[in-house]
Design a protein around this motif. Structure first.
Motif, mmCIF file in Angstrom:
data_model
loop_
_atom_site.group_PDB
_atom_site.id
_atom_site.type_symbol
_atom_site.label_atom_id
_atom_site.label_comp_id
_atom_site.label_asym_id
_atom_site.label_seq_id
_atom_site.Cartn_x
_atom_site.Cartn_y
_atom_site.Cartn_z
ATOM 1 N N GLY A 1 -11.555 -7.814 -2.480
ATOM 2 C CA GLY A 1 -11.585 -7.342 -0.928
ATOM 3 C C GLY A 1 -11.189 -5.884 -1.028
ATOM 4 N N ASN A 2 -10.357 -5.517 -2.080
ATOM 5 C CA ASN A 2 -9.842 -4.101 -2.115
ATOM 6 C C ASN A 2 -10.199 -3.622 -3.333
ATOM 7 N N GLY A 3 -11.525 -3.859 -3.871
ATOM 8 C CA GLY A 3 -12.208 -3.350 -5.000
ATOM 9 C C GLY A 3 -12.133 -3.943 -6.412
ATOM 10 N N SER B 1 -3.884 3.068 -4.407
ATOM 11 C CA SER B 1 -3.315 2.996 -3.223
ATOM 12 C C SER B 1 -2.990 1.551 -2.601
ATOM 13 N N TYR B 2 -3.584 0.567 -3.126
ATOM 14 C CA TYR B 2 -3.219 -0.760 -2.612
ATOM 15 C C TYR B 2 -2.828 -1.637 -3.943
ATOM 16 N N ALA C 1 0.877 -1.057 0.141
ATOM 17 C CA ALA C 1 0.060 -0.063 0.185
ATOM 18 C C ALA C 1 0.845 1.262 0.071
ATOM 19 N N SER C 2 0.622 2.268 -0.592
ATOM 20 C CA SER C 2 1.205 3.412 -0.860
ATOM 21 C C SER C 2 1.137 4.241 0.326
ATOM 22 N N ASP C 3 0.023 4.099 1.082
ATOM 23 C CA ASP C 3 -0.439 5.086 2.079
ATOM 24 C C ASP C 3 0.288 4.531 3.638
ATOM 25 N N ILE D 1 4.859 -2.506 2.509
ATOM 26 C CA ILE D 1 4.826 -4.046 2.185
ATOM 27 C C ILE D 1 3.669 -4.139 3.502
ATOM 28 N N LEU D 2 2.492 -4.859 2.980
ATOM 29 C CA LEU D 2 1.449 -5.470 3.976
ATOM 30 C C LEU D 2 1.453 -6.735 4.258
ATOM 31 N N GLY D 3 1.992 -7.650 3.494
ATOM 32 C CA GLY D 3 1.895 -9.012 3.805
ATOM 33 C C GLY D 3 2.694 -9.771 2.669
ATOM 34 N N ILE D 4 3.150 -10.933 2.851
ATOM 35 C CA ILE D 4 3.622 -11.998 1.783
ATOM 36 C C ILE D 4 3.254 -13.230 2.000
ATOM 37 N N GLU D 5 2.415 -13.706 1.308
ATOM 38 C CA GLU D 5 2.106 -15.336 1.352
ATOM 39 C C GLU D 5 2.723 -15.867 0.220
ATOM 40 N N SER D 6 3.464 -17.084 0.627
ATOM 41 C CA SER D 6 4.186 -17.977 -0.587
ATOM 42 C C SER D 6 3.543 -19.337 -0.405
ATOM 43 N N PHE D 7 3.653 -19.975 -1.486
ATOM 44 C CA PHE D 7 3.180 -21.334 -1.873
ATOM 45 C C PHE D 7 4.204 -22.263 -2.294
#
Length: 81
Positions: free
Chosen positions: A50-52, A71-72, A10-12, A19-25
């Motif tokens: 969930g973010n538009g 922004s996301y 997110a830029s805000d 960085i808000l989160g990282i999920e890896s598979f």
């Protein structure tokens, strides 16, 4: 081993450069890769919606490797370890 990464930013926010989160598979076995890819893509779609994002743009967003609403941003990309 190949890894599919889902990264949210997110830029805000000043947290970790946005960085808000990282999920890896992890893809351990080729015969299971379709299942792992599907899980990663489902998470990407869920978070994008969930973010538009709307359902119609999700396949293109996955193909492009990201979705952003300004922004996301959520990205999906492969890496190797």
């Amino acid at each position: 081993m190949r890894v599919i990464n889902i990264i949210e930013s997110a830029s805000d926010t000043a947290i970790c450069g946005g960085i808000l989160g990282i999920e890896s598979f992890g893809v351990y076995e080729e015969q299971l890769s379709k299942d792992v890819v599907q899980q990663a893509e489902n998470l990407f779609k869920q978070k994008a919606i969930g973010n538009g994002a709307n359902e119609d743009e999700l396949d293109d967003a996955i193909e492009d490797g990201y979705y952003t609403n300004g922004s996301y941003t959520i990205s999906i990309f492969w890496s190797f370890i």
